[in-house]
Design an enzyme around this catalytic site. Sequence first.
Site, PDB file in Angstrom:
ATOM      1  N   ASP A  22       0.831  -1.209   0.000  1.00 16.09           N
ATOM      2  CA  ASP A  22       0.000   0.000   0.000  1.00 16.09           C
ATOM      3  C   ASP A  22       0.867   1.261   0.000  1.00 16.09           C
ATOM      4  O   ASP A  22       1.728   1.407   0.858  1.00 16.09           O
ATOM      5  CB  ASP A  22      -0.907   0.016   1.234  1.00 16.09           C
ATOM      6  CG  ASP A  22      -2.074  -0.945   1.103  1.00 16.09           C
ATOM      7  OD1 ASP A  22      -2.871  -0.758   0.165  1.00 16.09           O
ATOM      8  OD2 ASP A  22      -2.191  -1.877   1.923  1.00 16.09           O
ATOM      9  N   ASP A 135      -7.428  -5.055  -4.675  1.00 16.87           N
ATOM     10  CA  ASP A 135      -7.832  -4.491  -3.385  1.00 16.87           C
ATOM     11  C   ASP A 135      -8.801  -3.318  -3.419  1.00 16.87           C
ATOM     12  O   ASP A 135      -9.365  -2.991  -2.388  1.00 16.87           O
ATOM     13  CB  ASP A 135      -6.574  -4.106  -2.581  1.00 16.87           C
ATOM     14  CG  ASP A 135      -6.834  -4.075  -1.082  1.00 16.87           C
ATOM     15  OD1 ASP A 135      -7.715  -4.837  -0.619  1.00 16.87           O
ATOM     16  OD2 ASP A 135      -6.185  -3.294  -0.373  1.00 16.87           O
ATOM     17  N   HIS A 404      -5.768   3.302  -3.368  1.00 11.99           N
ATOM     18  CA  HIS A 404      -7.059   2.907  -2.794  1.00 11.99           C
ATOM     19  C   HIS A 404      -7.151   3.078  -1.276  1.00 11.99           C
ATOM     20  O   HIS A 404      -8.193   2.770  -0.694  1.00 11.99           O
ATOM     21  CB  HIS A 404      -7.424   1.469  -3.213  1.00 11.99           C
ATOM     22  CG  HIS A 404      -6.405   0.448  -2.817  1.00 11.99           C
ATOM     23  ND1 HIS A 404      -5.395   0.052  -3.663  1.00 11.99           N
ATOM     24  CD2 HIS A 404      -6.231  -0.260  -1.677  1.00 11.99           C
ATOM     25  CE1 HIS A 404      -4.647  -0.853  -3.052  1.00 11.99           C
ATOM     26  NE2 HIS A 404      -5.137  -1.060  -1.847  1.00 11.99           N
TER      27      HIS A 404
END
Length: 998
Positions: A22, A135, A404
């Site tokens: 991430d 995701d 995201h």
Amino acid sequence: LALLPGAGGDLRAFVVAHSHMDVGWVYTVQESMHAYAANVYTTVIEELMKGKQRKFIAVEQEFFRLWWDMVATDTQKQQVHQLLQEGRLEFVIGGQVMHDEAVTLIDDQILQLTEGHGFLYETFGFRPQFSWHVDPFGASAATPTLFALAGFNAHLISRIDYDLKADMQKNKKLQFVWQGSPSLSERQEIFTHVMDQYSYCTPSQLPFSNRSGFFWNGFATFPDPPKDGVYPNMSLPVTDANLHLYAQTMVANIKERAAWFRTGDVLWPWGCDKQFFNASVQYSNMDLLVDYINKHSAEFGVTVQYATVSDYFQAVYSRNLTWETRDSQDFLPYSTEPFQAWTGFYTSRSTLKGIARRASSLLYAGESFFTQYVWKHPEGSICKCKALKQLQSLRWAVSEVQHHDGVTGTESPKVKDMYMNNLIYGMLNVKKLMASIIFDINNAKKNGKVYFSVYTKDSGKPDVDQYVVVYNPLAWNITTFVTVSVSNEAISVYDELGYSVPAQVQSSVESQSTYDLYILVAISGLSYRKYSIKPLDGKHSAFIGSSVKYKRRDLTRAHQQRQQLFPVVNNCYQIVFDQNTNLMHSITERETNQTVQFTQEFLEYHVNGDTKKGPISDNYLFAPNASAVPVSKAVGLEVMSGNLMTEIRQYFYSNVTSQDYTYAVYTRLYSVPEGYDGKLLCHRIEQEYSAGPLELNREAVLRTSTNLNTRQLLYTDNNGYQMQKRPFKAYVNNTVARNYYPMVQTAYIEDDTTRLMLLAERAHGVSSQGNGQVEVMLHRRLWNNLQWDLNNNLTLNDSSVVRPVIWLILGTKAVTNTLYRTSGLALEHRPVVMFGALSGDKPKLPRRLQQNSVHDLPVTVPPNLHLQTLSIPGWRYSSNHAEQLFSIRMGKQTQGDADFSRVLLRIRHLYEVGEDPVLSQPVMVDLKSLLKGLGSVMAVEERSLTGTWDVNTLERWKWKTAQYPGKRFFNSTETSEDFMVTVHPKEIRTFFIYFQVQ
């Protein structure tokens, strides 16, 4: 393909090693690089070199590029080149991040994809051809089109509604050919794979041990990697004693999954979040398993191989099956359980959502401003390399926040601060660049003071006797108002030639001591105008808005009194207010004389923060306890009216005696004088809201109720690209939250004749909870005691005040159809305002500016087209693929200056097929004539969406469908002869433009 299953129908498992990294979320990019991310690439590259059969996929470019630039040695860089050649390292998606699909604009998705693809193609000659969207929280129908246009052969998603996934899995329908765009349909369709219930993480349960399996390197630790290299939860190592048991576990899972798909090819993701920081222990254990299963493949009925995403899709493609097609319906919203609707993040961290969009819009303006400067002012004194770096800092920041867990608002506070700081730093750079270009073109004294503001009212008060430079970043002529904060009512505004300009000044909403000056600007495409603000000279003063304050009204007693209505009117609308309540009562669209009952109120959903008491709301989830509750018992009203604009200020109090209001609405209605094109201005009812600070565990909505018989049908957009139909659905549980949808730019409700359109400048959750109603979630403030949320600091205790803007358009379907696309972009890309003091005492500007001004030859496209990109990317790669590969082999791509000769141009058709009789037609564009203001166009190359393919050589896989049984390669649209291009509905066409060097 040596391991094709035998005649016995053996299964073949593709073990795809990956690390889900991430770009922000709980930890900042810097913290992640230090704790694990740099180690992923360092150790994976080393391990891939040790075993010819090993493979790995790399996804987010932001981390890879940081490793490449700051960590990788020359040897490691050579090894990456070699592994790519051998197909053992593969980049999938290839964007800077894995972008969110619900709340992002398509422009920003394209930006972050282009940013990553440019680096990969320039550095390695590599072009990603597969997605790995494992995701994002729900899947948009714009994404398959985006990836098809970028040249991808297959798309992969995972997070869709739990009940829908279970159903698709049971019926072997997780794979299909998706025609995401109704207008582009089969021309830009793409094969799509939905991951099964195990999603992207390896199932780690071992029946023969209470320790987990397959994550042999354990889990990353923060802030530092452990000194002894022992990480928490390291899986049970593979030994002679447990090898057979491990193999049985893996084979059982492969077989379970194979039953959900049509072919004997099983995608077996190996990895999860923050994995492979110690690739050595990972591969050395898995090697043993892979070898063992393959030695006993007859007994197991399975063969296993390390694979990339490309290997897997190649195997499925070569089966030559006929696939079902899916239409343009998206997979939003997304629920994981009956009470877990992931619809809260459509609104979470509204301020970040707003800044992300302001930054994107400023970047859009800065790119075209700089591109024009380079080509119109070759003798200019600004250092182009430094300018490009300034633009790149904002490209990087806007790309990063599309992650995201970025613009979604689902990150921890420190990560939110990282995104904000990077955006603000990048914006400051681009503001400086634009200001310095203005100064350079005007040849002004270099020590002249420049203030700069981008559509904010708190821009530092320019004192009177200064000028304002206003740049229109859209390729249309725009007539609109810009607002400047001034300290005095008595002022006049003049244009470059000394003519008076219509303006209105009135007391500010923000503060007692300042005034808002609204200047009516008419600016042609991609041009700027210069206005001077001077003390009153008696002849031409700005209109002064007069104020009428109405008594605060007690809503609880209003129904006892007779209505007292008063109208506010412009050429397009009459808005009627009721003095008994100080609320809106109705709107009449004057052309058709259609009157719609129209009321607005603020409500709050109360939500639970205690997991013992039931479902909770958090950054992601929205779980209201009950229906929304009205918040105000009293409303105050002030009307500011003037010749150009009427502003209705409504203040909402919790009761009649409250000192402070929690909510306010500022509604503006514009009147445009003769001689100006006021069509867009007149037709919009502009609303600015103020919401907050909220109490804890409250979610604030603005509900608009009308007497339109909408049958509770709502329409919302996917990423500002296409519209989706949203019929209200009743569920056993959580019906309110599961009927929330993202509005990125547009939403509307309608009956048989009339449509009410909402246009937004940031993303919001939106819903129709009753007939004739539309509600917009404006703000959320939450706290809960879920241990996972507390551990990761994901509790959204957001005590800010938010100030979103929404434009309303009311009218017939035909009228709103012609207005909403251009209006939405006019809201997104409001003019950029720069301030400067007038140098010397000459009010007239230098002659040179007047003759040689940027608005000599504007850049203008028809209203159904949008000039989506005009920039100088700076990439040095060759447009010819063979040449590019050769120069990489010769080591020529490692250094060198940016290329300023190549201009990137994108043109987008705004309408769907059949949406409007006129605006849905294809449009012919003469690129040479469009860009003649910048110089003489010498050459045009049509490229794939992110620029890395020549469209004439791009051949995507054609998957067989019942519609098209013949399997054929698919080639792109016809390219331009003699610089003429025909743009069809919904196309996004991408070109490299080369001008004659002056």
